[in-house]
Design a protein around this motif. Structure first.
Motif, PDB file in Angstrom:
ATOM      1  N   LYS A  58     115.354  39.967  53.083  1.00 35.21           N
ATOM      2  CA  LYS A  58     114.430  40.791  53.785  1.00 35.21           C
ATOM      3  C   LYS A  58     114.893  40.170  55.413  1.00 35.21           C
ATOM      4  CE  LYS A  58     110.481  41.562  50.652  1.00 35.21           C
ATOM      5  NZ  LYS A  58     109.282  41.078  50.498  1.00 35.21           N
ATOM      6  N   GLU A  59     115.025  39.113  55.580  1.00 36.14           N
ATOM      7  CA  GLU A  59     115.169  38.559  57.099  1.00 36.14           C
ATOM      8  C   GLU A  59     116.559  39.243  57.452  1.00 36.14           C
ATOM      9  OE1 GLU A  59     114.461  36.713  60.386  1.00 36.14           O
ATOM     10  OE2 GLU A  59     113.094  36.840  58.519  1.00 36.14           O
ATOM     11  N   LEU A  60     117.582  39.226  56.573  1.00 35.77           N
ATOM     12  CA  LEU A  60     118.921  39.769  56.974  1.00 35.77           C
ATOM     13  C   LEU A  60     118.543  41.311  57.366  1.00 35.77           C
ATOM     14  CD1 LEU A  60     122.023  39.900  57.109  1.00 35.77           C
ATOM     15  CD2 LEU A  60     122.058  40.558  54.719  1.00 35.77           C
ATOM     16  N   VAL A  61     117.699  42.137  56.669  1.00 37.49           N
ATOM     17  CA  VAL A  61     117.513  43.668  56.981  1.00 37.49           C
ATOM     18  C   VAL A  61     116.658  43.450  58.482  1.00 37.49           C
ATOM     19  CG1 VAL A  61     115.881  45.489  56.466  1.00 37.49           C
ATOM     20  CG2 VAL A  61     117.233  44.221  54.920  1.00 37.49           C
ATOM     21  N   ILE A  62     115.934  42.614  58.656  1.00 40.35           N
ATOM     22  CA  ILE A  62     114.982  42.442  59.820  1.00 40.35           C
ATOM     23  C   ILE A  62     115.975  42.289  61.102  1.00 40.35           C
ATOM     24  CG2 ILE A  62     113.316  41.084  61.240  1.00 40.35           C
ATOM     25  CD1 ILE A  62     111.678  40.832  58.385  1.00 40.35           C
ATOM     26  N   GLN A  63     116.742  41.317  60.835  1.00 40.68           N
ATOM     27  CA  GLN A  63     117.718  40.806  62.161  1.00 40.68           C
ATOM     28  C   GLN A  63     118.720  41.834  62.326  1.00 40.68           C
ATOM     29  OE1 GLN A  63     116.942  38.402  63.974  1.00 40.68           O
ATOM     30  NE2 GLN A  63     115.022  37.922  62.629  1.00 40.68           N
ATOM     31  N   THR A  64     119.025  42.554  61.376  1.00 45.40           N
ATOM     32  CA  THR A  64     120.380  43.568  61.334  1.00 45.40           C
ATOM     33  C   THR A  64     119.639  44.821  62.318  1.00 45.40           C
ATOM     34  OG1 THR A  64     121.164  43.048  59.339  1.00 45.40           O
ATOM     35  CG2 THR A  64     121.692  45.142  60.199  1.00 45.40           C
ATOM     36  N   ILE A  65     118.346  45.047  61.939  1.00 43.76           N
ATOM     37  CA  ILE A  65     117.526  46.296  62.564  1.00 43.76           C
ATOM     38  C   ILE A  65     117.470  45.898  63.969  1.00 43.76           C
ATOM     39  CG2 ILE A  65     115.689  47.858  62.556  1.00 43.76           C
ATOM     40  CD1 ILE A  65     115.844  47.793  59.544  1.00 43.76           C
ATOM     41  N   ILE A  66     116.845  44.665  64.258  1.00 43.27           N
ATOM     42  CA  ILE A  66     116.401  44.370  65.685  1.00 43.27           C
ATOM     43  C   ILE A  66     117.671  44.336  66.510  1.00 43.27           C
ATOM     44  CG2 ILE A  66     115.964  42.180  66.921  1.00 43.27           C
ATOM     45  CD1 ILE A  66     113.964  41.527  64.698  1.00 43.27           C
ATOM     46  N   ALA A  67     118.872  43.805  65.820  1.00 46.06           N
ATOM     47  CA  ALA A  67     120.188  43.971  66.789  1.00 46.06           C
ATOM     48  C   ALA A  67     120.688  45.201  67.109  1.00 46.06           C
ATOM     49  CB  ALA A  67     121.243  43.125  66.107  1.00 46.06           C
ATOM     50  N   ALA A  68     120.513  46.096  65.951  1.00 45.25           N
ATOM     51  CA  ALA A  68     121.092  47.510  66.181  1.00 45.25           C
ATOM     52  C   ALA A  68     120.076  48.264  67.067  1.00 45.25           C
ATOM     53  CB  ALA A  68     121.012  48.157  64.837  1.00 45.25           C
ATOM     54  N   ASN A  69     118.834  48.190  67.141  1.00 45.50           N
ATOM     55  CA  ASN A  69     117.963  48.705  67.935  1.00 45.50           C
ATOM     56  C   ASN A  69     118.015  48.322  69.359  1.00 45.50           C
ATOM     57  OD1 ASN A  69     115.667  49.993  68.852  1.00 45.50           O
ATOM     58  ND2 ASN A  69     114.111  48.493  68.465  1.00 45.50           N
TER      59      ASN A  69
END
Length: 292
Positions: A58-69
């Motif tokens: 879950k943390e990996l998903v969150i951080q990946t989307i934050i960075a991409a956004n």
């Protein structure tokens, strides 16, 4: 909460063939929907298969989307469950500074009374440092959060700013729109009745089909918000068959098949979900080709 009017999309979690999180594909999908014109992103909802993700994933998903956004559009984080104490604990410990709101589902499986639902969200409201969007989805929770309960919460707690209404009942949605306090967002959680809800006074949608076809679906919603019904319904009927198809064999198997045909990710889901069959895959492929 003007930034959460329009089209939000419930992002999938793409997986590699070994079932690990495919961060490269997730970043691609994030860029695809933002460039397609959606107004905001919803992270770790049902469509993300969040029930099968562990805490590190879950943390990996969150951080990946934050960075991409990269700050381009607002983000909403799914934080919900059927153990009120666990939801409260997460809200008190998780860093929510990057998010405009949380999306919190009505407790599932336990089948609480309306008073139990109210008391659950009272505790969530008191614990949350940011705005809350309630989520009513009786098909998954086995209980319906009635409009009277929603309006009671909206009136009693200032940080309860909206609801994702996914009962599939346009009459119930209209009752919410009729009785809601000013500024409260009634957001469609059902792609097929998004346009009539918007035309009736709804604030938009948190969509699944909108991440497959973000340009078309977000334009339909914007037309609806501007009361351009004739133009909006042209897009609705153009996409309607695809909405039926992506849910025909379960979510997110259907939308992941769309992403496979678009070349954005593999169609891999975790058990107990399974991928769509060849017949549906072929029909989705033909739809995409004909849509152009």
């Amino acid at each position: 909460m003007q930034s959460l009017i329009g089209t939000g999309v419930a992002l999938v979690t793409p997986f590699k063939k070994d079932f690990s999180v495919d961060t490269e594909a997730l970043a691609k999908i994030t860029n695809y929907v933002i460039e397609g014109g959606v107004e905001y992103l919803v992270i770790l909802g049902t469509t993300a298969e969040s029930a099968t993700l562990n805490a590190d994933e879950k943390e990996l998903v969150i951080q990946t989307i934050i960075a991409a956004n990269n700050g381009r559009v607002p983000m909403v984080l799914g934080v919900g469950g059927n153990n009120t104490a666990d939801v409260v604990a997460e809200l008190k410990t998780r860093d929510l500074s990057q998010f405009a709101a949380i999306l919190s589902v009505s407790p599932y499986y336990n089948k609480p009374t309306q008073e139990g639902i109210y008391q659950h969200f009272k505790a969530v409201s008191e614990a949350s440092p940011i705005s809350i969007i309630l989520y009513n989805v009786p098909g998954r929770t086995a209980s319906n959060m009635l409009p009277s309960t929603v309006i009671r919460l909206a009136n009693d707690f200032k940080n309860v700013i909206g609801i994702k209404e996914a009962a599939g009942d346009i009459v119930q949605a209209m009752k919410l729109i009729q009785t809601k306090p000013e500024g409260f967002l009634v957001i469609s959680g059902d792609d097929m009745i998004t346009l009539p809800m918007v035309l009736a006074g709804g604030a938009g949608v948190i969509s699944v089909i909108g991440e497959g076809f973000p340009k078309e679906f977000s334009e339909m919603v914007r037309l609806g918000l501007n009361k351009k019904a004739v133009e909006a319904y042209k897009i609705h009927y153009k996409l309607a068959d695809s909405i039926d198809m992506i849910f025909e064999q379960g979510n997110p198997a259907g939308i992941k098949e769309v992403f496979k045909h678009l070349g954005l990710s593999e169609n891999i889901v975790r058990l107990p979900l399974v991928t769509v069959d060849e017949n549906l895959s072929g029909r989705l492929s033909n739809f995409i080709k004909n849509l152009g």
